[in-house]
Design an enzyme around this catalytic site. Structure first.
Site, PDB file in Angstrom:
ATOM      1  N   TYR A   1      18.626  13.437 -11.425  1.00  0.00           N
ATOM      2  CA  TYR A   1      18.069  12.196 -12.327  1.00  0.00           C
ATOM      3  C   TYR A   1      16.466  12.666 -12.152  1.00  0.00           C
ATOM      4  O   TYR A   1      15.766  12.769 -13.279  1.00  0.00           O
ATOM      5  CB  TYR A   1      18.033  10.966 -11.530  1.00  0.00           C
ATOM      6  CG  TYR A   1      17.131   9.871 -11.960  1.00  0.00           C
ATOM      7  CD1 TYR A   1      17.251   9.312 -13.104  1.00  0.00           C
ATOM      8  CD2 TYR A   1      15.986   9.426 -11.104  1.00  0.00           C
ATOM      9  CE1 TYR A   1      16.111   8.505 -13.544  1.00  0.00           C
ATOM     10  CE2 TYR A   1      14.999   8.684 -11.616  1.00  0.00           C
ATOM     11  CZ  TYR A   1      15.196   8.014 -12.848  1.00  0.00           C
ATOM     12  OH  TYR A   1      14.117   7.237 -12.968  1.00  0.00           O
TER      13      TYR A   1
ATOM     14  N   GLN B   1      14.184  -3.445 -17.762  1.00  0.00           N
ATOM     15  CA  GLN B   1      13.184  -4.298 -17.217  1.00  0.00           C
ATOM     16  C   GLN B   1      11.637  -4.548 -17.735  1.00  0.00           C
ATOM     17  O   GLN B   1      11.030  -5.371 -18.054  1.00  0.00           O
ATOM     18  CB  GLN B   1      12.998  -4.146 -15.775  1.00  0.00           C
ATOM     19  CG  GLN B   1      14.186  -4.077 -14.807  1.00  0.00           C
ATOM     20  CD  GLN B   1      14.107  -3.953 -13.457  1.00  0.00           C
ATOM     21  OE1 GLN B   1      13.408  -4.807 -12.638  1.00  0.00           O
ATOM     22  NE2 GLN B   1      14.578  -2.804 -12.958  1.00  0.00           N
TER      23      GLN B   1
ATOM     24  N   THR C   1       8.610   8.727 -13.063  1.00  0.00           N
ATOM     25  CA  THR C   1       9.337   8.157 -12.002  1.00  0.00           C
ATOM     26  C   THR C   1       8.747   9.035 -10.712  1.00  0.00           C
ATOM     27  O   THR C   1       8.448  10.254 -10.764  1.00  0.00           O
ATOM     28  CB  THR C   1      10.766   8.275 -11.675  1.00  0.00           C
ATOM     29  OG1 THR C   1      11.198   8.011 -10.404  1.00  0.00           O
ATOM     30  CG2 THR C   1      11.408   9.542 -12.284  1.00  0.00           C
TER      31      THR C   1
END
Length: 291
Positions: free
Chosen positions: A124, A11, A100
């Site tokens: 993650y 994205q 993140t």
């Protein structure tokens, strides 16, 4: 200004290519030729691109699958980010590393600041935190930008999923006890271009380090879904009902942070940047997807 961005199918890369204005060239690098786990391919690809600034947006992002593939996640998000950082250092150019909210534990009752302790709750998040550390170690001329809840007109994301469900479902259950900052990849791209223009010619240490960069305001996933359905209804489409549910009612292999809210004060103070309010950007995205 030449910006090399990794993760050509993602994205952020797609948004950067679209948002690049006059005088800005974006070179998108991706698989199969450019594989983060392959140090030689990373160095060769970035040297050939001859960038002024590198944006590392490529990542292993399968949050739940990472629980069973932690070694692969670390190879891409940890060591792979280190390969990009090493190449940036060799080329003598700044690196903008996307990270993140998952590097945090989600336990605080306020938005997280950059100096709050990290504590990822899943594979993650641990792999992305490893990437932050590798980037900081291998390329001091770097800016680590943590973002969250990313959506856009491109690829697979929550907003596009809700619009798809809106076509056929009368009601959808959506988690209502996780809070975060919905963030448009198009807004991220605009901010990345502004940051790249600063760090390309300014070596001030205060411009380096960790920054939080998310859409303004906060929401639950249920709030975000409700706004998406309202935007669809406003454009003549049907509107699905949102059934708020608890995280416990939607179990997943990876534990999601209950609080993903990030404090963006440092980004505004140092760079003078503030991303748009999330509802505004969701409306722009929905209008485009429903046009």
């Amino acid at each position: 200004m030449r910006i090399a961005v990794t993760g050509s199918r993602g994205q952020v890369a797609a948004s950067l290519v679209e948002r690049a204005g006059p005088g800005i060239e974006v070179i998108a690098l991706g698989r199969p030729e450019f594989e983060l786990a392959d140090r030689g391919a990373v160095v060769a690809g970035l040297e050939a691109a001859r960038p002024d600034v590198i944006v590392n947006a490529a990542a292993y992002t399968a949050v739940d699958k990472a629980e069973a593939e932690e070694a692969l996640a670390f190879m891409v998000n940890g060591e792979g980010a280190g390969h990009v950082a090493e190449a940036a250092a060799r080329l003598g150019v700044p690196l903008l590393q996307l990270s993140t909210d998952y590097v945090l534990d989600g336990a605080l009752d306020r938005p997280y600041r950059e100096d709050d302790p990290t504590g990822p709750t899943g594979a993650y998040g641990r792999s992305k935190l490893a990437g932050e550390k590798e980037v900081a170690r291998r390329c001091p001329n770097s800016v680590i930008l943590r973002t969250a809840w990313v959506y856009s007109p491109f690829g697979a994301n929550f907003v596009r999923t809700m619009l798809r469900l809106n076509e056929t479902r009368d009601e959808v259950g959506v988690v209502a006890d996780q809070r975060g900052n919905p963030t448009s990849a198009l807004d991220i791209a605009d901010a990345l271009i502004a940051i790249a223009a600063r760090v390309k010619d300014d070596s001030a240490p205060q411009l380096r380090g960790i920054f939080h960069m998310t859409g303004a305001g906060e929401a639950t996933w249920a709030d975000l879904a409700q706004v998406v359905f309202q935007e669809a209804e406003a454009r003549g489409r049907r509107s699905t009902r949102v059934k708020p549910i608890a995280t416990a009612d939607y179990p997943t292999p990876a534990l999601r942070p209950a609080n993903s809210r990030l404090d963006n004060e440092k980004l505004g103070r140092v760079y003078g940047l503030r991303l748009p309010e999330w509802r505004q950007s969701v409306a722009v995205c929905c209008a485009r997807l429903l046009a």
